[in-house]
Design an enzyme around this catalytic site. Structure first.
Site, short mmCIF file in Angstrom:
data_model
loop_
_atom_site.label_atom_id
_atom_site.label_comp_id
_atom_site.label_asym_id
_atom_site.label_seq_id
_atom_site.Cartn_x
_atom_site.Cartn_y
_atom_site.Cartn_z
N GLY A 16 0.99 -1.19 0.11
CA GLY A 16 -0.10 -0.06 -0.10
C GLY A 16 0.87 1.24 0.14
N CYS A 33 4.98 -6.46 1.71
CA CYS A 33 5.56 -5.06 1.94
C CYS A 33 4.71 -4.26 3.01
CB CYS A 33 5.29 -4.06 0.60
SG CYS A 33 5.96 -2.62 0.35
N TYR A 34 3.63 -3.25 2.64
CA TYR A 34 3.08 -2.69 3.81
C TYR A 34 2.20 -3.84 4.65
CZ TYR A 34 -0.39 0.57 5.88
OH TYR A 34 -1.23 1.01 6.80
N HIS A 59 8.30 -7.57 -3.44
CA HIS A 59 6.88 -8.14 -4.10
C HIS A 59 7.11 -9.35 -4.82
CE1 HIS A 59 4.56 -4.49 -3.05
NE2 HIS A 59 5.90 -3.97 -3.08
N GLU A 68 4.93 -10.94 -6.20
CA GLU A 68 3.97 -11.13 -7.24
C GLU A 68 4.43 -10.60 -8.47
OE1 GLU A 68 3.66 -9.22 -4.58
OE2 GLU A 68 3.07 -7.28 -5.16
N SER A 127 -21.41 -8.96 -28.94
CA SER A 127 -20.76 -7.86 -29.63
C SER A 127 -19.70 -8.53 -30.53
CB SER A 127 -19.95 -7.01 -28.55
OG SER A 127 -18.80 -7.79 -28.10
N GLY A 128 -19.63 -9.75 -30.36
CA GLY A 128 -18.35 -10.47 -31.43
C GLY A 128 -16.94 -10.39 -30.47
N GLY A 129 -16.76 -9.93 -29.49
CA GLY A 129 -15.73 -9.61 -28.63
C GLY A 129 -15.67 -11.24 -27.69
N VAL A 130 -14.40 -11.35 -27.16
CA VAL A 130 -14.20 -12.42 -26.50
C VAL A 130 -15.32 -12.84 -25.15
CG1 VAL A 130 -12.42 -11.76 -25.09
CG2 VAL A 130 -12.32 -14.50 -25.47
N ASP A 131 -15.45 -11.79 -24.50
CA ASP A 131 -16.58 -11.92 -23.16
C ASP A 131 -17.66 -12.13 -23.75
OD1 ASP A 131 -14.02 -10.74 -22.30
OD2 ASP A 131 -14.61 -8.80 -21.64
N SER A 132 -18.39 -11.61 -24.62
CA SER A 132 -19.80 -11.79 -24.74
C SER A 132 -19.96 -13.11 -25.65
CB SER A 132 -20.43 -10.70 -25.59
OG SER A 132 -19.93 -10.67 -27.00
N SER A 133 -18.90 -13.51 -26.50
CA SER A 133 -18.77 -14.90 -27.16
C SER A 133 -18.80 -15.91 -26.23
CB SER A 133 -17.89 -14.78 -28.11
OG SER A 133 -17.94 -13.81 -29.03
N LYS A 184 -9.51 -11.46 -17.32
CA LYS A 184 -9.75 -11.76 -18.91
C LYS A 184 -8.77 -12.92 -19.40
CE LYS A 184 -10.80 -9.35 -22.72
NZ LYS A 184 -12.02 -8.72 -22.84
#
Ligand code: XMP
Length: 515
Positions: A51, A78-79, A165, A167, A219-225, A371
């Site tokens: 943080g 860290c924090y 860190h 990560e 929409s044709g994008g990966v999410d809605s498909s 994503k």
């Protein structure tokens, strides 16, 4: 499940993603999440994020000291480590020398947290404060040249802290350390897999929706498909996919999408041709915000009337993703005033702007995914790579890439140029190298010469960017021969465009789109 308590670090989401890479489910929670809620969630481990504050500041975000008594293994980063130290009676102070960037980590205790982590490995540091004295019962696990307490542990209470860190990608032993924490210290099993997610999501959707009807705006994008595939698996023909063509899509895309869904995937799509309605409303409008507003508004109107025509529906499916719903991230505290500042700005572009009066209940089966996880799910469900790897394409489509006032002719010009650009980028095998690659039609005409004729036609800008998440971006160093090929073909094959220029602006200060 591993819970990440977020103290305003820019890396909290990244920690969650890294934990999920170990196939263990993780969620980001606000540091203010009540202990009772944490108990209810019953995580097998807790990670306290970094943080921007110093633990000794008056309004520094604190956690409930009852956290240390839960008996759940905790890793402070860290924090998070400094907070653990301070609350348990150790001392944190401003370091003599702040430490940013790579540091060699020397391991004092090569057991549990550091099993299989090489001595002298590189870890990434970013801190101005340091642990001066450990609380009672803690032991030193590792140090760096500048930081005597780089990793500490209270073995019997299962409390761990690291100043670096693990990560971030530059921390070479970071993933090994996180794996040690989740598997050996927390006792998690690698259960968060794509197949397990799909199975559970299908079960949940069926339980929630029953035999009611669900509407999905594709929409044709990966999410809605991906959403369409998942829901179709779950509820079959009770899913209706609707594709609204506002007239600003790329060449051949609407037809191709509808055909692909119908013929290959056997998912019928209601195609709505609304091009005329949009272009009429945009006549004479050149202000970018105004254009977006009109397009958003018209989308809702079309959506409303078409959903009534095709309906009634009980549920609306939305491709909401996990980053859209993390509320706690970025809840920073101003150490001087105690006020919360800098809440992360997230815009959510799906059918996000639907008004309250469209009273659908929502189905959002992707809302726990990042994503990259959506892509994996899409792939596992059989979505073709052309959709899985598709570059982002804005909701208002080509309309915000025809600068200024839109006419059908200008959109057609851009569509042709964009088509050539896409063909050439695909042909070069570099499509996946770019976050986005596209063309922008400028509201400027310039003089040229073709054959012996003078031309006076539009200029077109090419925009190629690399990015991790669209929030920041760099202009891509595109090979000259690819640029040459695109430019040559466009000026030769698209009458109406006689000049091609290249945008070499990063974001910030530029945005990715021009409007
Ligand atoms: P900017 O231009 O703000 O874009 O740097 C960041 C990312 O968001 C996309 N974008 C949009 N996507 N509706 C969308 O669905 C929109 O109105 C919109 N505006 C920008 C842009 O393509 C980039 O990926």
């Amino acid at each position: 499940m591993v819970a990440i308590l977020d103290f305003g670090s820019q890396y909290s989401e990244l920690i969650a993603r890294r934990i999920r890479e170990t196939k263990v489910y993780s969620e980001v929670l606000s540091y203010q999440t009540p202990i009772a809620e944490i108990r209810r969630l019953a995580p097998k481990g807790i990670i306290l994020s970094g943080g921007p504050n110093s633990v000794y500041e008056a309004y520094a975000p604190q956690c409930d000291p009852a956290l240390w008594e839960l008996g759940i293994p905790i890793l402070g980063v860290c924090y998070g480590m400094q907070l653990m130290v301070q609350q348990l009676g150790g001392v944190v102070e401003r370091a003599e020398r702040a430490e940013y960037g790579k540091a060699s980590l020397f391991i004092n205790d090569p057991t549990d947290l550091f099993t299989n982590v090489e001595d002298g490995t590189t870890m990434w540091m970013s801190h101005a404060d340091s642990v001066l004295r450990m609380p009672e019962g803690f032991e030193l696990l590792a140090h760096t040249e500048n930081t005597p307490c780089a990793a500490i542990a209270h073995h019997t209470r299962h409390l761990y802290g690291v100043q670096f860190h693990p990560e971030v990608v530059h921390s070479r032993g970071g993933m090994a350390l996180l794996r040690n924490f989740v598997y050996h210290i927390c006792g998690c099993e690698p259960e968060w897999t794509t197949a397990a997610f799909i199975e559970e999501a299908i079960r949940e959707v069926r339980a929630r929706v029953g035999d009611k009807r669900v509407l999905l705006a594709l929409s044709g994008g990966v999410d809605s498909s991906t959403l369409a595939f998942l829901l179709h698996r779950a509820i079959g023909d009770n899913l209706t996919c609707m594709f609204i063509d506002q007239g600003f899509m790329r060449k051949n895309e609407p037809e191709r999408l509808v055909k692909l869904f119908k013929e290959q995937f056997h998912i019928p799509v209601a195609y709505v041709d609304a091009a005329e309605r949009f272009i009429v409303r945009l006549e004479g409008v050149s202000d970018p915000e105004q254009k977006r507003k009109i397009i958003g508004d018209e989308f809702i109107r079309v959506f409303e009337s078409e959903s009534q025509r095709l309906g009634p529906f009980d549920y609306l499916a939305q491709g909401t993703l996990y980053p859209d719903i993390i509320e706690s991230a970025g809840e920073n505290i101003d150490p001087k005033t105690g006020e919360r500042v800098a809440v992360k700005i997230k815009s959510h572009h799906n059918v996000g702007g639907l008004p309250e009066n469209l009273r659908f209940k929502l189905v959002e089966p992707l809302k726990r995914l990042f994503k990259d996880e959506v892509r994996q799910v899409g792939r596992a469900l059989g979505l073709p790579e052309e959709i899985v790897q598709r570059q982002p394409f804005p909701g208002p489509g080509l309309a915000i890439r025809v600068l200024g006032e839109i006419t059908k002719d200008k959109v057609d010009l851009l569509r042709e140029a964009d088509f050539i650009l896409r063909q050439e980028v695909n042909r070069s095998g570099r499509y996946n190298d770019y976050w986005q690659s596209f063309a922008v039609l400028l509201p400027v005409k310039t003089v040229g010469v073709m054959g012996d004729r003078r031309t006076y036609a539009y200029a077109l800008a090419l925009r190629f960017v690399t990015s991790e998440d669209g929030m920041t971006a760099d202009w891509a160093r595109v090979p000259y021969d690819l640029l040459e090929q695109i430019s040559n073909r466009i000026v030769n094959e698209v009458p109406g465009i006689n000049r091609v220029v290249l945008d070499i602006t990063s974001k910030p200060p530029g945005t990715i789109e021009w409007e």
